[in-house]
Design an enzyme around this catalytic site. Structure first.
Site, short mmCIF file in Angstrom:
data_model
loop_
_atom_site.label_atom_id
_atom_site.label_comp_id
_atom_site.label_asym_id
_atom_site.label_seq_id
_atom_site.Cartn_x
_atom_site.Cartn_y
_atom_site.Cartn_z
N CYS A 79 1.06 -0.93 0.16
CA CYS A 79 0.24 0.11 -0.15
C CYS A 79 1.25 1.23 -0.27
O CYS A 79 1.36 1.29 0.61
CB CYS A 79 -1.36 -0.17 1.56
N CYS A 97 -1.30 4.12 -7.17
CA CYS A 97 -1.77 3.08 -5.67
C CYS A 97 -1.97 1.75 -6.07
O CYS A 97 -2.52 1.51 -7.12
CB CYS A 97 -3.69 3.83 -5.80
N1 DGL Z 1 -3.88 0.48 -1.87
C1 DGL Z 1 -3.79 1.37 -1.08
C2 DGL Z 1 -2.78 2.05 -1.86
O1 DGL Z 1 -2.00 1.85 -2.11
C3 DGL Z 1 -4.53 2.62 -1.27
C4 DGL Z 1 -5.10 2.86 0.26
C5 DGL Z 1 -6.19 3.48 0.87
O2 DGL Z 1 -7.12 2.38 1.42
O3 DGL Z 1 -6.65 4.39 0.57
O4 DGL Z 1 -2.25 3.36 -1.39
#
Ligand code: DGL
Length: 262
Positions: free
Chosen positions: A76, A186
């Site tokens: 993440c 993301c």
């Molecule tokens: N997959 C997460 C990232 O790479 C999402 C973040 C979130 O849930 O705001 O930032």
């Protein structure tokens, strides 16, 4: 970070996004055992304060450790930029994080115009800003917050018209700015990379950092002898929904998909 003799890797994200990283990991190290935790009940993490994020992340890392994970991949971008340092100081485990692929994008871009799509937290973070200063000071960055996209990828079918329309909104914007490279900053976004590619056309390269994370993990784990190829998935959301999503990603050695609230 020194090389570690790891047979079991724990991977987590605010939701299903980290599966894009897990896919790259399993392609490079299929012999490894993986436990993945998707905190879909609390996604998106971007809307939570830092203290809450730390509490959730600590619970997840403790769980992964209790399952036998010896290396943790924070799949993440938002968590990596905000609290991987804190996690490193609290757990005696090696951590590998993920950050938007701005550096390779700056090298590859021919017209020096790069789009970056990420969460607001990531774009505002000190880590991201310093990467841009270090490696992308000579390029024009067109940064956009993927508002609503994490939620859409969590809940909508990836082939739905609604999701396509949401992604088109962003790709239209990037096309207006004449970028030749788009960074998906993301981990949720690469799950629908084919939509980005189709809507942007062949002249725009789409990059994510999953492959770089997998390479890093490969370097860190030269000795995988004795590991038993296996994948277990946990989610704080719906296990049925997660099972449906992973079907499209063709993971190997998938042993279980379970719901678990930590
Ligand atoms: N997959 C997460 C990232 O790479 C999402 C973040 C979130 O849930 O705001 O930032």
């Amino acid at each position: 970070m020194a090389a570690v003799s790891t047979k079991h890797i724990g991977v987590f994200d605010s939701g299903v996004g980290g599966l894009s990283v897990l896919k790259a990991l399993q392609s490079r190290r299929p012999e490894m055992r993986y436990t993945y935790f998707a905190d879909s009940l609390h996604a998106p993490y971007g809307s939570l304060d830092s203290k809450t994020l730390l509490v959730y992340s600590e619970r997840i890392v403790s769980f992964l450790q209790s399952q036998g994970a010896e290396l943790i991949v924070v799949a993440c971008n938002t968590l990596t930029t905000e609290l991987i340092g804190e996690l490193r100081s609290r757990f005696k485990l090696p951590f590998v994080g993920i950050e938007p692929a701005v550096k390779p994008a700056a090298v590859q871009s021919l017209n020096k115009r790069i789009g970056v799509l990420a969460t607001q937290r990531t774009l505002k973070s000190a880590g991201y800003r310093s990467t841009c200063q270090l490696y992308a000071s000579d390029v024009t960055l067109v940064e956009r917050v993927g508002a609503g996209l994490v939620e859409a990828i969590e809940h909508l079918p990836w082939t739905s018209k609604e999701l396509r329309a949401q992604i088109k909104y962003f790709t239209d914007e990037f096309r207006l700015h004449d970028i030749d490279t788009l960074v998906l900053g993301c981990t949720h976004y690469p799950l629908v990379e084919s939509l980005f590619c189709e809507l942007l056309g062949e002249s725009v390269k789409v990059l994510s950092a999953a492959e770089a994370v997998a390479k890093r993990v490969e370097q860190l784990t030269p000795n995988t002898q004795g590991s038993q190829s296996e994948l277990r998935l946990y989610t704080s959301g719906s296990a049925e929904h997660l099972a449906q999503l992973v079907e499209r990603l063709s993971f190997t050695q998938l042993k279980s998909v379970s719901r678990l609230e930590l």
